[in-house]
Scaffold this motif. Structure first.
Motif, PDB file in Angstrom:
ATOM      1  N   THR A  50       0.827  -1.210   0.000  1.00  0.00           N
ATOM      2  CA  THR A  50       0.000   0.000   0.000  1.00  0.00           C
ATOM      3  C   THR A  50       0.858   1.256   0.000  1.00  0.00           C
ATOM      4  N   MET A  51       1.925   1.260   0.781  1.00  0.00           N
ATOM      5  CA  MET A  51       2.786   2.448   0.866  1.00  0.00           C
ATOM      6  C   MET A  51       3.480   2.740  -0.460  1.00  0.00           C
ATOM      7  N   ASN A  52       3.885   1.713  -1.174  1.00  0.00           N
ATOM      8  CA  ASN A  52       4.510   1.941  -2.476  1.00  0.00           C
ATOM      9  C   ASN A  52       3.509   2.476  -3.491  1.00  0.00           C
ATOM     10  N   ALA A  53       2.272   1.996  -3.422  1.00  0.00           N
ATOM     11  CA  ALA A  53       1.231   2.553  -4.286  1.00  0.00           C
ATOM     12  C   ALA A  53       1.008   4.023  -3.957  1.00  0.00           C
ATOM     13  N   LEU A  54       0.984   4.344  -2.678  1.00  0.00           N
ATOM     14  CA  LEU A  54       0.747   5.717  -2.232  1.00  0.00           C
ATOM     15  C   LEU A  54       1.890   6.644  -2.608  1.00  0.00           C
ATOM     16  N   ALA A  55       3.116   6.139  -2.584  1.00  0.00           N
ATOM     17  CA  ALA A  55       4.281   6.979  -2.905  1.00  0.00           C
ATOM     18  C   ALA A  55       4.142   7.586  -4.290  1.00  0.00           C
TER      19      ALA A  55
END
Length: 449
Positions: free
Chosen positions: A295-300
């Protein structure tokens, strides 16, 4: 748009993807520090705006995708946006799942791009009718943004207390330059001050090295050892939907969608907040870490793309931390771009869509493939052959050169002063977004006294 221009856009996107695949994987490189100087040089050398935008979009995606690789393989963040990943990536690495976490991160980045590009373009078009009303209140909005980001930061009181002193420093230097005739009264020194904030932590660290006691404490008896595990590559791992479970890609897509509507807020803050929020209900620690890093990589990527495209297309002014920071040269790079003549005014809607789609598509094809297949080899090469200090030295040299071009030798001292102050504040927990907002709001704040 002719075929020659399309070929140049594709070539620029490929060049950006390859360059920032290497830069992104270098530990400790800040996104703003590595994106702004190169983009600014392209603008000032007269490269066509649509090509610059294509280059920038590709660079952002490649950099954000690759700076997660050292976190997965060695437990070291490649950049600021990868910092929230480290604890989760380290847990997975201890469980022998470094290869799995790497595929999850890359697939999450791909999902973030696929969701945020169309949503950002549609949201930008919907905000165009409100652009004039928003612009009329731009200065108060910058100040409100600084206060809001300060309230959302960990060190709220420090962040709030730093707004006025930093304002006085910025405007004090400008009035000093006017008073001694370095620049004509009324002209604003901006670019070099902005870059001084960007490399503030580097300037602070370099000055600390002049302290003998500090140097003695930094001495190391032996080189740092980093162990990289060999992981066999399988072609089926290139399919992101094979790498992700249904919950993981749905969560990544949902978080990316929501983050596009919070483009005015800090990308690091939103990545950390939404990443932890969407994963905290998962009970198993391993599953929770897998969901968090995906999720964090998508958000980045989603936060960076929306923070760039929405202000650029709808407003023509940098009303987001990303637009004020890494994407600043797209809005304001005198004499080529100014507040009243930048990409917003030059490019058509078709240009924006083509540049974004080509830049994103090329970056995903090139960098996603490299991240899955060659990430460990690239990581080993960078750790062994590319000194971190050389990259930082190159960008520091760019900043000092632009400082001299802005206002002569005196301004080099001014930029160093701003760098020292902002570097100290950043170390204490005051985010770049707050400092950039204050830089824009400073003239309005001072005029109120």
């Amino acid at each position: 748009m002719d075929l020659v221009l399309l070929a140049e856009m594709i070539a620029a996107a490929v060049a950006a993807a390859l360059l920032y695949t290497i830069i992104g994987i270098i530990p400790g490189t800040d996104e703003t520090a590595v994106l702004v100087p190169v983009t600014l040089i392209l603008v000032l050398t007269g490269v066509q705006p649509v090509i610059v935008l294509c280059f920038f979009i590709s660079a952002v995606i490649a950099n954000n995708l690759m700076d997660a690789v050292p976190a997965a393989i060695a437990g070291i963040p490649g950049g600021v946006m990868a910092s929230p990943l480290v604890d989760h990536a380290q847990l997975l690495k201890r469980k022998g799942m470094a290869d799995r976490s790497l595929r999850k991160m890359a697939a999450g980045s791909l999902i973030g791009v696929l969701v945020s590009v169309p949503v950002s373009l549609l949201l930008a078009r919907s905000l165009i009718p409100l652009a004039e009303a928003i612009k009329a209140y731009a200065d108060p909005l910058f100040f409100a943004g600084a206060v809001l980001l300060a309230l959302l930061s960990k060190n709220k009181l420090l962040a709030l207390a730093s707004i006025l002193p930093f304002t006085l420093l910025i405007e004090g230097l400008r009035y000093l330059y006017w008073g001694i005739g370095i620049v004509p009264r009324g002209s604003t020194v901006f670019i070099s001050f902005f870059l001084g904030i960007t490399i503030g932590p580097v300037i602070l660290t370099l000055f600390e090295l002049l302290n003998k006691e500090k140097r003695e404490r930094l001495k190391c008896d032996q080189p740092r050892r980093i162990t990289l595990q060999k992981v066999p590559f399988k072609w089926k791992s290139l399919n992101p939907f094979r790498a992700l479970k249904k919950q993981e890609w749905l969560t990544s897509a949902g978080a990316s969608l929501i983050s596009c509507f919070t483009f005015i807020l800090s990308p690091v803050g939103m990545t950390t907040l939404f990443g932890e929020l969407f994963s905290k209900r998962t009970q198993d620690p391993v599953d929770r870490s897998v969901l968090a890093i995906t999720t964090m990589n998508a958000l980045a990527n989603a936060t960076y793309l929306s923070g760039t495209l929405i202000p650029l297309i709808a407003l023509g002014m940098p009303l987001s931390p990303v637009a004020i920071g890494p994407a600043h040269a797209l809005f304001d790079a005198p004499p080529v771009f100014t507040a009243t003549h930048n990409m917003h005014h030059i490019l058509s809607q078709t240009d924006f869509i083509l540049a974004t789609v080509i830049g994103a598509g090329v970056a995903l094809i090139v960098t996603y493939t490299l991240a899955i297949k060659y990430a460990q080899s690239i990581c080993a090469f960078v750790f062994k052959r590319i000194p971190h200090e050389a990259i930082l030295g190159l960008f520091c040299a760019f900043v000092l050169l632009l400082a001299y071009m802005d206002a002569g030798w005196m301004n080099i001292g001014g930029v160093v002063l701003i760098g020292l102050f902002s570097g100290l504040l950043h170390r204490w927990g005051v985010g770049y977004g707050i400092l950039f907002m204050v830089l824009y709001a400073a003239p309005w704040l001072v005029s109120g006294f």
